[in-house]
Scaffold this motif. Structure first.
Motif, PDB file in Angstrom:
ATOM      1  N   MET A 101      71.155 -11.435  41.042  1.00 43.87           N
ATOM      2  CA  MET A 101      70.940 -11.678  39.611  1.00 43.87           C
ATOM      3  C   MET A 101      72.294 -11.890  38.939  1.00 43.87           C
ATOM      4  N   GLU A 102      72.459 -12.993  38.264  1.00 42.99           N
ATOM      5  CA  GLU A 102      73.721 -13.315  37.630  1.00 42.99           C
ATOM      6  C   GLU A 102      73.528 -13.424  36.114  1.00 42.99           C
ATOM      7  N   VAL A 103      74.639 -13.596  35.401  1.00 44.87           N
ATOM      8  CA  VAL A 103      74.570 -13.815  33.962  1.00 44.87           C
ATOM      9  C   VAL A 103      74.565 -15.313  33.693  1.00 44.87           C
ATOM     10  N   ASN A 104      74.038 -15.704  32.555  1.00 43.34           N
ATOM     11  CA  ASN A 104      73.876 -17.115  32.221  1.00 43.34           C
ATOM     12  C   ASN A 104      75.083 -17.600  31.432  1.00 43.34           C
ATOM     13  N   LEU A 105      75.942 -18.381  32.101  1.00 44.03           N
ATOM     14  CA  LEU A 105      77.177 -18.832  31.458  1.00 44.03           C
ATOM     15  C   LEU A 105      76.896 -19.715  30.250  1.00 44.03           C
ATOM     16  N   ASN A 106      75.932 -20.613  30.352  1.00 41.10           N
ATOM     17  CA  ASN A 106      75.645 -21.511  29.236  1.00 41.10           C
ATOM     18  C   ASN A 106      75.212 -20.742  27.995  1.00 41.10           C
ATOM     19  N   GLU A 107      74.364 -19.732  28.210  1.00 42.94           N
ATOM     20  CA  GLU A 107      73.955 -18.897  27.077  1.00 42.94           C
ATOM     21  C   GLU A 107      75.154 -18.179  26.464  1.00 42.94           C
ATOM     22  N   MET A 108      76.029 -17.671  27.311  1.00 39.41           N
ATOM     23  CA  MET A 108      77.194 -16.939  26.839  1.00 39.41           C
ATOM     24  C   MET A 108      78.112 -17.850  26.027  1.00 39.41           C
ATOM     25  N   LEU A 109      78.307 -19.065  26.503  1.00 40.08           N
ATOM     26  CA  LEU A 109      79.176 -20.001  25.789  1.00 40.08           C
ATOM     27  C   LEU A 109      78.564 -20.420  24.456  1.00 40.08           C
ATOM     28  N   THR A 110      77.252 -20.522  24.421  1.00 43.03           N
ATOM     29  CA  THR A 110      76.589 -20.863  23.158  1.00 43.03           C
ATOM     30  C   THR A 110      76.835 -19.788  22.106  1.00 43.03           C
ATOM     31  N   LEU A 111      76.678 -18.521  22.519  1.00 43.45           N
ATOM     32  CA  LEU A 111      76.947 -17.424  21.593  1.00 43.45           C
ATOM     33  C   LEU A 111      78.425 -17.375  21.232  1.00 43.45           C
ATOM     34  N   LEU A 112      79.278 -17.572  22.210  1.00 46.20           N
ATOM     35  CA  LEU A 112      80.715 -17.539  21.955  1.00 46.20           C
ATOM     36  C   LEU A 112      81.118 -18.605  20.937  1.00 46.20           C
ATOM     37  N   GLU A 113      80.564 -19.791  21.072  1.00 45.86           N
ATOM     38  CA  GLU A 113      80.878 -20.864  20.123  1.00 45.86           C
ATOM     39  C   GLU A 113      80.487 -20.459  18.699  1.00 45.86           C
ATOM     40  N   LYS A 114      79.316 -19.856  18.553  1.00 45.94           N
ATOM     41  CA  LYS A 114      78.881 -19.398  17.227  1.00 45.94           C
ATOM     42  C   LYS A 114      79.879 -18.400  16.643  1.00 45.94           C
ATOM     43  N   LEU A 115      80.292 -17.446  17.466  1.00 44.50           N
ATOM     44  CA  LEU A 115      81.191 -16.397  16.986  1.00 44.50           C
ATOM     45  C   LEU A 115      82.566 -16.946  16.635  1.00 44.50           C
ATOM     46  N   VAL A 116      83.101 -17.789  17.494  1.00 41.66           N
ATOM     47  CA  VAL A 116      84.435 -18.345  17.256  1.00 41.66           C
ATOM     48  C   VAL A 116      84.451 -19.190  15.987  1.00 41.66           C
ATOM     49  N   ASN A 117      83.361 -19.873  15.707  1.00 42.26           N
ATOM     50  CA  ASN A 117      83.304 -20.740  14.532  1.00 42.26           C
ATOM     51  C   ASN A 117      82.962 -19.988  13.251  1.00 42.26           C
ATOM     52  N   MET A 118      83.007 -18.656  13.320  1.00 44.21           N
ATOM     53  CA  MET A 118      82.871 -17.824  12.125  1.00 44.21           C
ATOM     54  C   MET A 118      84.236 -17.243  11.784  1.00 44.21           C
ATOM     55  N   ASP A 119      84.782 -17.581  10.636  1.00 44.64           N
ATOM     56  CA  ASP A 119      86.020 -16.935  10.189  1.00 44.64           C
ATOM     57  C   ASP A 119      85.783 -15.437  10.071  1.00 44.64           C
ATOM     58  N   SER A 120      86.681 -14.652  10.620  1.00 42.09           N
ATOM     59  CA  SER A 120      86.524 -13.193  10.525  1.00 42.09           C
ATOM     60  C   SER A 120      87.878 -12.495  10.555  1.00 42.09           C
ATOM     61  N   GLY A 121      88.803 -12.999   9.742  1.00 39.84           N
ATOM     62  CA  GLY A 121      90.080 -12.308   9.589  1.00 39.84           C
ATOM     63  C   GLY A 121      89.859 -10.899   9.053  1.00 39.84           C
ATOM     64  N   SER A 122      90.779 -10.015   9.338  1.00 39.09           N
ATOM     65  CA  SER A 122      90.605  -8.600   8.988  1.00 39.09           C
ATOM     66  C   SER A 122      90.315  -8.381   7.511  1.00 39.09           C
ATOM     67  N   ASN A 123      90.868  -9.223   6.649  1.00 37.03           N
ATOM     68  CA  ASN A 123      90.679  -9.065   5.211  1.00 37.03           C
ATOM     69  C   ASN A 123      89.535  -9.918   4.667  1.00 37.03           C
ATOM     70  N   ASP A 124      88.822 -10.575   5.553  1.00 39.01           N
ATOM     71  CA  ASP A 124      87.684 -11.411   5.169  1.00 39.01           C
ATOM     72  C   ASP A 124      86.394 -10.629   5.432  1.00 39.01           C
ATOM     73  N   LYS A 125      86.068  -9.726   4.512  1.00 38.75           N
ATOM     74  CA  LYS A 125      84.897  -8.862   4.715  1.00 38.75           C
ATOM     75  C   LYS A 125      83.631  -9.677   4.929  1.00 38.75           C
ATOM     76  N   GLU A 126      83.443 -10.699   4.131  1.00 43.05           N
ATOM     77  CA  GLU A 126      82.236 -11.511   4.256  1.00 43.05           C
ATOM     78  C   GLU A 126      82.127 -12.126   5.648  1.00 43.05           C
ATOM     79  N   GLY A 127      83.245 -12.625   6.172  1.00 44.72           N
ATOM     80  CA  GLY A 127      83.239 -13.251   7.491  1.00 44.72           C
ATOM     81  C   GLY A 127      82.978 -12.262   8.609  1.00 44.72           C
ATOM     82  N   VAL A 128      83.634 -11.104   8.553  1.00 43.57           N
ATOM     83  CA  VAL A 128      83.433 -10.102   9.598  1.00 43.57           C
ATOM     84  C   VAL A 128      82.000  -9.592   9.574  1.00 43.57           C
ATOM     85  N   ASP A 129      81.467  -9.382   8.380  1.00 45.62           N
ATOM     86  CA  ASP A 129      80.080  -8.923   8.281  1.00 45.62           C
ATOM     87  C   ASP A 129      79.114  -9.975   8.826  1.00 45.62           C
TER      88      ASP A 129
END
Length: 382
Positions: A1-29
């Motif tokens: 049983m392995e992990v699904n790389l394509n699924e992981m990359l899809t989620l990763l892309e979503k997260l990376v494309n969200m601004d979340s600097g330490s002082n950006d409360k809205e983005g981190v939330d």
């Protein structure tokens, strides 16, 4: 049983494309809102610790186990300003993924979710033995989350911290302690051409302090004192009334932390330029993470698990700070750098080695499984 790389990359892309600097409360939330359903689907209960200035923190435990022995710590914030993701969105090129925070540490957030999912899908109850802390201010010293981390770490048998692995794949078993200080100097303004003698230069006073602080450096023994940013003055023809210096400190031992903090206070206790006043703020934010027998033993387990997966796991020490310092200072066996492999963190060249995303996710899953067995705390599988 392995992990699904394509699924992981899809989620990763979503997260990376969200601004979340330490002082950006809205983005981190926003990042937190994206992540939480994945944990809830696995049967975890999420407790939100609301914050005013930074993003909210989360404590995540499985409904069947209110006192799990394994603590996993990861952060949702990055160092990048709001708007960076529009300028540099997630991209993939030649086996590497790029984007703000891709390796520090959004890939690690994905790895935690899929490691737990892997364990559940294979019928192992080990995933229930984990408590996860997601904090939102690690990049600015974990000022609001340190107390939470230390509180939740009480009674834990192991702490796994999800900073990225080093470029050669090494995990981290030792870190220098760190501190931040600010020196504010108040002088008296005067025209430098008409009546300079009436002025009291804050910049001159700060210059004296910079020289004295840099004399505290002892790189051979792990002490680093650096005035990395300065501000001051209003015009080139005006004796400066104000000046500010921002100081970064790194130490190798707790004794050094106390000594250096005392010496900095001593340097700033009196003025070299008559008529100027000095205000010192700040402190040693993170204790050093020292490689003791407990950490060595945990690393040995991780090394054994890696060997079973065909991965040679090495360890290293680093001068950078992380939340691992808090748990290790409490005497809890702690290993850091358990995230995927990448490099150039905090820069516009930050990258993830995509092949390491699944590899290190499986390593994390197997380490959790092994540690759960070590404590003999399995609960009945769902």
């Amino acid at each position: 049983m392995e992990v699904n790389l394509n699924e992981m990359l899809t989620l990763l892309e979503k997260l990376v494309n969200m601004d979340s600097g330490s002082n950006d409360k809205e983005g981190v939330d926003r990042v937190g809102r994206e992540l939480l359903p994945y944990f809830e689907q696995l049967g975890f209960q999420v407790k939100r610790i609301s914050q005013k200035e930074v993003g909210d923190h989360f404590v995540i435990k499985h409904l069947k186990n209110p006192h799990p022995p394994i603590l996993v710590v990861a952060h949702m914030d990055t160092v990048f300003e709001k708007g960076t993701t529009k300028e540099r969105p997630f991209t993939i090129n030649n086996g590497k993924a790029y984007g703000p925070g891709v390796i520090d540490m959004k890939a690690s957030l994905v790895a935690v979710i899929y490691a737990l999912r892997y364990l559940k899908n294979k019928g192992s109850s080990a995933y229930q033995q984990v408590e996860i802390i997601l904090n939102s201010d690690e990049e600015i010293g974990s000022v609001t989350s340190r107390e939470l981390i230390e509180k939740e770490a009480l009674g834990k048998s192991f702490a796994l911290v999800m900073e990225p692995a080093r470029r050669d794949g090494s995990v981290v078993t030792e870190r220098r302690g760190s501190g931040r200080f600010t020196i504010e100097v108040h002088g008296k303004a005067a025209h430098s051409g008409i009546e300079p003698e009436k002025g009291r230069s804050a910049i001159e006073e700060l210059a004296h302090k910079i020289v004295k602080l840099h004399e505290l450096n002892d790189h051979e023994h792990g002490i680093s004192v650096n005035v990395g940013m300065i501000e001051g003055g209003d015009a080139v023809n005006t004796v400066s009334a104000t000046a500010t210096g921002h100081v970064d400190v790194r130490v190798a031992t707790l004794e050094q932390a106390e000594q250096v903090e005392h010496k900095i206070e001593e340097v700033c206790s009196s003025s070299d330029v008559k008529g100027t006043e000095i205000e010192l703020t700040g402190d040693m934010r993170r204790p050093p993470m020292l490689k003791d027998e407990k950490i060595e033993s945990l690393f040995h387990i991780i090394k054994e698990v890696g060997a079973e997966l065909g991965i040679e796991i090495k360890d290293t020490k680093t001068g950078g700070g992380s939340d691992a310092s808090f748990t290790s200072a409490m005497g809890i066996p702690t290993v850091d750098g358990l995230g995927p492999i990448g490099g150039n963190a905090h820069s516009d060249r930050e990258y993830l080695e995509i092949s390491s995303l699944t590899e290190r996710t499986l390593l994390l899953a197997k380490v959790i499984e092994r540690l759960a067995l070590e404590k003999e705390v399995y609960v009945q599988s769902e």
